[in-house]
Design an enzyme around this catalytic site. Structure first.
Site, PDB file in Angstrom:
ATOM      1  N   GLU A 191       0.853  -1.192   0.000  1.00  0.00           N
ATOM      2  CA  GLU A 191       0.000   0.000   0.000  1.00  0.00           C
ATOM      3  C   GLU A 191       0.890   1.244   0.000  1.00  0.00           C
ATOM      4  O   GLU A 191       1.899   1.314   0.694  1.00  0.00           O
ATOM      5  CB  GLU A 191      -0.904  -0.002   1.228  1.00  0.00           C
ATOM      6  N   LYS A 224      -9.819   2.210  -2.424  1.00  0.00           N
ATOM      7  CA  LYS A 224     -10.054   1.778  -1.047  1.00  0.00           C
ATOM      8  C   LYS A 224     -11.462   2.163  -0.591  1.00  0.00           C
ATOM      9  O   LYS A 224     -11.838   3.337  -0.597  1.00  0.00           O
ATOM     10  CB  LYS A 224      -8.997   2.412  -0.137  1.00  0.00           C
ATOM     11  N   CYS A 258      -5.727  -2.604   2.752  1.00  0.00           N
ATOM     12  CA  CYS A 258      -5.483  -2.398   4.177  1.00  0.00           C
ATOM     13  C   CYS A 258      -6.750  -2.497   5.035  1.00  0.00           C
ATOM     14  O   CYS A 258      -7.198  -3.591   5.349  1.00  0.00           O
ATOM     15  CB  CYS A 258      -4.777  -1.062   4.387  1.00  0.00           C
TER      16      CYS A 258
END
Length: 364
Positions: A123, A197, A238
């Site tokens: 990331e 995300k 994440c």
């Protein structure tokens, strides 16, 4: 010989001749319920039916496992290849963007040189992880070329090396907004998908860590599943890994593997990083791959590291510590069906009690 019978078990138990079987009187009274029963028996057997050797599985139709996913889960699709090596490039990220891009390219080439067919980056690998840095390092991915040197490199290398790249994530500028975005390139170098995300990292653990991605970033709105030369891949970034619904959705769409580039920190990393990976893998009976930046103790945000591959039984197949490393590991998709046969969770879900709704598929 195998007979698969659809019948009323109350009738079968009280009128065995209807099934050409002799049931012992020890069978308990059963309420009339429609079931599906698989019966294995020897056609040469003489005499009463031996209940002790009667092996069957019964799925109560009233459980409605197929309705536990809306729309119904798709079958695991065939993959172009079932066995291959994956490379997880745990990279040290600096404030020098050009250096980060060159360093990532070298790591990808090294991983490919070891026989990997899929390479994954961390990331935010081209930029420091901070709200101050995201606007400065953001790229216009759709414009490509000099407007997005990070993805231009990924495209070039994927094509040159004939590999699939799950390109970690970089800050993306689009329509006046910033996103934390992962790009997936196939072996021809073409951009197959982008995952923005979905769940932004907004947390406050007093005395430990406070961070709000929403100060600069916008949440993505689309789950991402993509068919590649190494199978069907779901993508999260994440904090997305904390939301089991997303992984369940990917499994229901037939993903073989879910990739989570992520940068857990020194507070949540030791507690949750491996735990969440193993949970997502075991619950959904598929592969989970994660890739973190290497740890820089002098950075404003210190990453936990420990890039890992988890198998469909929740087992750790390969991992590393916190320094720079390239984790090379084998993936074998045949173990997915094997584990799902061992533990047939998909056939045991209670669609009569709960449902997971894939809003995007339902409305398409």
């Amino acid at each position: 010989m195998k007979a698969i019978l659809q019948h009323n078990i109350f009738t079968a138990a009280t009128h065995p001749r209807l099934c050409s079987l002799t049931f012992p009187s020890s069978i308990p009274k059963i309420n009339p319920t429609r079931i599906s029963t698989t019966i294995n028996f020897n056609p040469n057997h003489k005499g009463p039916f031996d209940w002790a050797s009667f092996k069957c599985t019964a799925t109560m139709a009233s459980f409605k496992p197929e309705q536990a996913r809306v729309p119904p889960a798709v079958q695991l699709p065939p993959s172009p290849i079932t066995q291959f090596k994956i490379g997880l490039c745990q990279l040290l990220v600096t404030a020098d963007k050009e250096r980060n891009i060159a360093h990532a390219k070298k790591a990808i080439e090294e991983a490919a040189g070891k026989g990997t067919k899929l390479v994954m980056l961390p990331e935010i690998w081209n930029s420091p992880y901070s709200n101050d840095s995201f606007p400065v390092y953001a790229e216009d991915i759709d414009a490509g070329g000099s407007a997005s040197p990070s993805t231009a490199m990924l495209s070039e290398v994927a094509h040159a090396l004939n590999i699939v790249i799950v390109g970690g994530s970089i800050p993306e500028r689009y329509g006046g907004k910033l996103y934390n975005t992962c790009c997936i390139f196939d072996t021809d170098g073409k951009l197959k998908a982008k995952h923005r995300k979905i769940h932004l990292f907004d947390i406050d653990i007093p005395g430990k860590i406070t961070f709000q991605e929403s100060k600069t970033l916008t949440a993505g709105e689309t789950p991402t599943v993509v068919d590649t030369a190494v199978g069907r891949i779901g993508v999260g970034i994440c904090y997305d890994i904390r939301f089991q619904e997303l992984a369940m959705l990917y499994a229901a769409r037939g993903a073989h593997l879910i990739c989570y580039p992520g940068a857990f920190n020194m507070t949540t990393g030791p507690l949750h990083w491996e735990l969440l990976q193993r949970a997502r893998a075991a619950d959904n009976q598929l592969y989970i791959a994660t890739c973190s930046p290497a740890r820089d103790a002098t950075a404003g945000y210190v990453a936990w590291g420990h890039s890992t591959l988890i198998g469909p039984f929740g087992e750790v197949l390969a991992t590393t510590e916190h320094d720079e490393a390239i984790v090379i590991a084998e993936i074998d998709y045949t173990t997915i069906e094997f584990r799902r046969t061992n533990l047939p969770l998909g056939k045991q879900r209670r669609g009569d009690l709960y449902q997971l709704v894939d809003v995007q598929r339902l409305n398409s």
